[in-house]
Design an enzyme around this catalytic site. Structure first.
Site, PDB file in Angstrom:
ATOM      1  N   ASP A   1      -2.604 -23.977  -4.662  1.00 46.83           N
ATOM      2  CA  ASP A   1      -2.665 -22.893  -4.871  1.00 46.83           C
ATOM      3  C   ASP A   1      -1.513 -21.968  -4.546  1.00 46.83           C
ATOM      4  O   ASP A   1      -0.638 -22.383  -3.711  1.00 46.83           O
ATOM      5  CB  ASP A   1      -3.725 -22.108  -4.021  1.00 46.83           C
ATOM      6  CG  ASP A   1      -3.973 -20.718  -4.464  1.00 46.83           C
ATOM      7  OD1 ASP A   1      -3.997 -20.315  -5.346  1.00 46.83           O
ATOM      8  OD2 ASP A   1      -4.296 -19.934  -3.445  1.00 46.83           O
TER       9      ASP A   1
ATOM     10  N   ASP B   1      -7.049 -21.225  -0.330  1.00 46.51           N
ATOM     11  CA  ASP B   1      -7.265 -20.278   0.780  1.00 46.51           C
ATOM     12  C   ASP B   1      -8.574 -19.544   0.028  1.00 46.51           C
ATOM     13  O   ASP B   1      -9.126 -18.922   1.103  1.00 46.51           O
ATOM     14  CB  ASP B   1      -6.213 -19.561   1.086  1.00 46.51           C
ATOM     15  CG  ASP B   1      -5.752 -18.532   0.117  1.00 46.51           C
ATOM     16  OD1 ASP B   1      -5.608 -19.220  -1.099  1.00 46.51           O
ATOM     17  OD2 ASP B   1      -5.887 -17.428   0.695  1.00 46.51           O
TER      18      ASP B   1
ATOM     19  N   ASP C   1     -10.666 -20.414  -5.163  1.00 48.53           N
ATOM     20  CA  ASP C   1     -10.241 -21.998  -5.058  1.00 48.53           C
ATOM     21  C   ASP C   1     -11.286 -23.110  -4.520  1.00 48.53           C
ATOM     22  O   ASP C   1     -11.137 -24.263  -4.550  1.00 48.53           O
ATOM     23  CB  ASP C   1      -9.231 -22.166  -3.875  1.00 48.53           C
ATOM     24  CG  ASP C   1      -8.169 -21.586  -4.147  1.00 48.53           C
ATOM     25  OD1 ASP C   1      -7.572 -21.408  -5.243  1.00 48.53           O
ATOM     26  OD2 ASP C   1      -7.673 -20.805  -3.229  1.00 48.53           O
TER      27      ASP C   1
END
Length: 663
Positions: free
Chosen positions: A347, A554, A558
């Site tokens: 990410d 995080d 996600d």
């Protein structure tokens, strides 16, 4: 096991609830000792730890014997009962086999061995139950992001507070400043900044105007919005996140089913062999005691204790070593699986970057200096709660600059703020707007902000134009700072896995590409503008191509991708509750550099597991052959069994050493 949360739960969870109880419930977790499995495992472990030193100190059996009995009962009654229920359904599981083996060990005097076996299995069951409960707690907490009620507008403009579960498509809602959006909808009137980090992971609130989409559970900024409901409450993005997490978790079930089939065959084979060892010699005239002793010896030497310890010590030692260095691995299965990783996906916001905007460039126009420009902007922004404003104020305070008094403060959602800042006898009237929406701001009167000219910028950061006395005073650029360890961590992981990493982000392409370039990720391996289901789909596409994917993220957005990946890793300091619970591992200190060392540690643990399985297999096979082909004395059989167990245990503990992490 707690009942799973169904995909239709959002509609139910959105029912009206008193404010205080609902607030208390948000983020609540099931206490460890609230789980029956944990209570029984704890009781068995305490009893075992009290009995062991008494036995080793040659205390009377009346002292340690009852304690071992407590360990047997506390840790073994539930798997024993479940095993008996399985027998009723004509299946035999390995848990029942372990209970029988433990009782067999006790019957021939090896009370401690049997108790240890019971404690190991009880603890394993408790950890599995805890992980399941915590994940389901987090899923339920996610549903609480959506408000319980919403303000519905009637055809005549009248306001009515209704449960969000009763909302219907095409109804009009009023979203006041500071409220959470009650449904996935489109803006029909008004403008505001909406914090949608829980859905897209974007670090800054996103400007919303007529025609833009807003998501249930996101937080409205300073402007009022009227929105038209676009989806049924049971089909919101948040509801789909919950469904995706559960679906991705269920896709891992075939591996568990394979393990259960292996256990079933082993259990059946061992029981059949034990009965044969007892009945065949008895049929040929052996004495009952001799036949029983031979069969019991077989039960002990064929017991999989050494096989269990062949796997667990290396993996648990690796888990402990990783934990000392800030990497929380949730289970031995995860530690073993991390070593198979051949593709890593990241990410962006909060993972490769810090997730907090910072002032990175100040470009004043004559006659202003950098300090004067920053002072003017920060003076007005001290009244703002926007992350951009907070970053500008923080930059001014770090430089020790004074902040002037401000009056006539005003905010234009999605555009900027204005106000009069006084300095000494004179005054200046600065205004700044987001350069993402205005490359050349129009001149405006002080305190009277108007709509700015729209020319999208290509800068990867956020650019702020500062106006003073109707003229451009300069520009301030803010960027989401790259983590210092990110470039080296990405390079090390690419070298370790042998494949190029990927970047999956909900942010725009123009913000993702500079981060990819700075970390060595190829532009062709960047997937930008992804909603949660898009991230999960990207992970599944990589898996379908034969890759073993490790994803690092995080945010709540996600979570589906973390669950869909072979291994999900969450950032510990800024990670959302759902990401932390859904992930298989957590970087407690947000140290990306620890990932490559964890992969290397896992691969060393897997090699030790193979070594231990060979050692355990050789010992078990040798002792079983001896018992069947000759006459293996019971003390020698126990010594051989325990010797192999100790040997593989010590071999596995090698990974506790510091150099196992650093080499």
């Amino acid at each position: 096991m707690p009942a799973p949360v169904s995909a239709s739960a959002p509609a139910e969870s959105a029912a009206p609830a008193p404010a205080a109880p609902r607030a208390a419930a948000r983020g609540a977790r099931t206490p460890v000792l609230a789980l029956p499995e944990a209570r029984w495992a704890a009781a068995a472990t305490v009893a075992f730890l009290l009995a062991l030193p008494l036995q080793l100190l040659d205390a009377t059996a009346w002292l340690w014997g009852p304690l071992y009995a407590v360990a047997y009962v506390a840790g073994g009654w539930e798997p024993g009962l479940e095993g008996l229920k399985a027998l009723r359904e004509k299946t035999l599981d390995v848990d029942l086999l372990m209970v029988v083996a433990a009782l067999g060990a006790a019957a021939i005097g090896q009370v401690m061995d049997g108790a240890l076996l019971v404690v190991i299995f009880a603890t394993s069951g408790a950890l599995e139950a805890l992980a399941t409960a915590r994940t389901e707690d987090s899923v339920r907490g996610l549903l609480d992001l959506a408000p319980a009620t919403a303000t519905r507008l009637g055809p005549d403009g009248t306001e009515e507070t209704v449960p969000t579960s009763e909302l219907a498509v095409d109804e009009i809602l009023l979203i006041r400043p500071g409220e959470r959006v009650g449904a996935d909808a489109r803006v029909v009137d008004g403008a505001s900044d909406v914090d949608q980090a829980t859905i897209t992971g974007e670090p800054l609130p996103v400007p919303k105007a007529v025609g833009d989409e807003v998501f249930a559970g996101t937080l409205n900024g300073t402007g009022a919005l009227r929105v038209r409901v676009a989806r049924d409450p049971s089909d919101t993005v948040i509801a789909r996140i919950v469904a995706l997490v559960e679906e991705a978790t269920r896709t891992k079930a075939p591996t568990q089913l394979f393990i259960e089939r292996v256990e079933q065959r082993y259990a059946l084979g061992m029981v059949a062999a034990t009965l044969a060892v007892f009945l065949v010699p008895l049929a040929f005239g052996d004495a009952l005691t001799d036949a029983l002793l031979r069969a019991m010896t077989f039960m002990i030497v064929a017991s999989p204790c050494a096989v269990v310890l062949a796997t667990m010590p290396p993996l648990l030692s690796a888990i402990a070593n990783a934990g000392r260095h800030g990497v929380l691995i949730k289970s031995a299965v995860v530690m073993e699986r991390i070593g198979r990783t051949d593709t890593v996906a990241f990410d962006k916001t909060g993972t490769l970057t810090e997730g907090v905007p910072q002032v990175t460039e100040i470009r004043p126009e004559s006659p202003y200096t950098e300090a004067e420009l920053l002072t003017l902007a920060a003076s007005v922004e001290q009244r703002s709660e926007h992350p951009v404003g907070r970053a500008i104020v923080a930059a001014a305070r770090e430089r020790g600059l004074p902040l002037y008094p401000v009056e006539a403060f005003a905010s234009v959602p999605g555009r900027g703020v204005s106000g009069r800042a006084f300095r000494g006898a004179g005054n200046r009237a600065p205004f700044h707007g987001s350069a993402e929406f205005a490359d050349t701001p129009t001149k405006i009167a002080a305190g009277s902000p108007r709509h700015l000219g729209v020319q999208p910028t290509t800068t990867p950061g956020t650019e702020v134009a500062v106006m003073a006395n109707d003229t451009l005073a300069g520009r301030i650029t803010l960027t989401d700072t790259l983590r210092p360890t990110a470039p080296e961590a990405v390079r090390a992981l690419a070298a370790r896995t042998g494949t190029a990493p990927f970047l999956l982000t909900g942010d725009h392409t123009h913000a993702a590409l500079p981060v990819a370039e700075a970390t060595g990720i190829a532009p062709g391996d960047v997937r930008a503008g992804l909603l949660p289901d898009g991230k999960a789909q990207a992970v599944r596409e990589l898996a379908d191509a034969g890759r073993t994917v490790l994803l690092v993220g995080d945010g709540v957005n996600d979570a589906p991708a973390l669950a869909a990946a072979h291994t999900g890793v969450a950032m510990g300091r800024g990670g959302s509750d759902l990401a932390l619970e859904t992930a298989d591992a957590v970087l407690v200190r947000d140290d990306l550099g620890a990932l490559e060392r964890t992969v290397a540690l896992s691969r060393r643990a897997r090699r030790l597991v193979v070594q231990n399985l060979v050692i355990a297999g050789v010992f078990i096979a040798g002792l079983v052959i001896w018992d069947l082909a000759g006459h293996l004395p019971l003390p020698l059989g126990v010594a051989g069994h325990e010797g192999s167990t100790v040997l593989v245990g010590l071999n596995g503990l090698r990974l506790l050493r510091e150099r196992a992490w650093t080499r």
